[in-house]
Design an enzyme around this catalytic site. Sequence first.
Site, PDB file in Angstrom:
ATOM      1  N   ARG A  11       0.832  -1.203   0.000  1.00  0.00           N
ATOM      2  CA  ARG A  11       0.000   0.000   0.000  1.00  0.00           C
ATOM      3  C   ARG A  11       0.863   1.249   0.000  1.00  0.00           C
ATOM      4  NH1 ARG A  11      -3.346  -2.184  -2.422  1.00  0.00           N
ATOM      5  NH2 ARG A  11      -4.658  -3.730  -1.493  1.00  0.00           N
ATOM      6  N   CYS A  12       0.240   2.341  -0.390  1.00  0.00           N
ATOM      7  CA  CYS A  12       0.879   3.652  -0.458  1.00  0.00           C
ATOM      8  C   CYS A  12       1.573   3.944   0.875  1.00  0.00           C
ATOM      9  CB  CYS A  12      -0.191   4.694  -0.752  1.00  0.00           C
ATOM     10  SG  CYS A  12       0.406   6.384  -0.829  1.00  0.00           S
ATOM     11  N   PRO A  13       2.784   4.379   0.830  1.00  0.00           N
ATOM     12  CA  PRO A  13       3.623   4.818  -0.282  1.00  0.00           C
ATOM     13  C   PRO A  13       4.647   3.779  -0.736  1.00  0.00           C
ATOM     14  CG  PRO A  13       4.614   5.610   1.714  1.00  0.00           C
ATOM     15  CD  PRO A  13       3.359   4.817   2.114  1.00  0.00           C
ATOM     16  N   ASP A  29      -2.270  -1.318  -5.695  1.00  0.00           N
ATOM     17  CA  ASP A  29      -2.766  -0.222  -4.868  1.00  0.00           C
ATOM     18  C   ASP A  29      -3.309   0.875  -5.782  1.00  0.00           C
ATOM     19  OD1 ASP A  29      -3.294   1.662  -2.917  1.00  0.00           O
ATOM     20  OD2 ASP A  29      -1.205   2.237  -2.658  1.00  0.00           O
ATOM     21  N   ASP A  34       0.218   8.307  -7.884  1.00  0.00           N
ATOM     22  CA  ASP A  34       1.495   8.518  -7.185  1.00  0.00           C
ATOM     23  C   ASP A  34       2.709   8.364  -8.100  1.00  0.00           C
ATOM     24  OD1 ASP A  34       0.083   8.907  -4.860  1.00  0.00           O
ATOM     25  OD2 ASP A  34       0.631   6.975  -3.955  1.00  0.00           O
TER      26      ASP A  34
END
Length: 77
Positions: free
Chosen positions: A13-15, A40, A46
């Site tokens: 998941r981010c980041p 994600d 991103d």
Amino acid sequence: MTPAVLLDCRGQRCPLPVIALARHIGEVDVGETIAVVADDPAARSDIPAWCRMRGHDYLGESPEPDGVPSYLVRRLA
């Protein structure tokens, strides 16, 4: 186009996918590509944003055989 490096970031998941990209971009020569496979949803915005901030070329996305997006980046510096 076959990337010089393929990062499998499924389940991260981010980041984390962007962090992996930042850590590994130096493994490819200038002009070569690196692919980030990430499920994600945040990676869709991103990764292009990271490319703009860091001066690399975002080449777009394409699905892997399992349908997960693969984001392609060309190292420019």
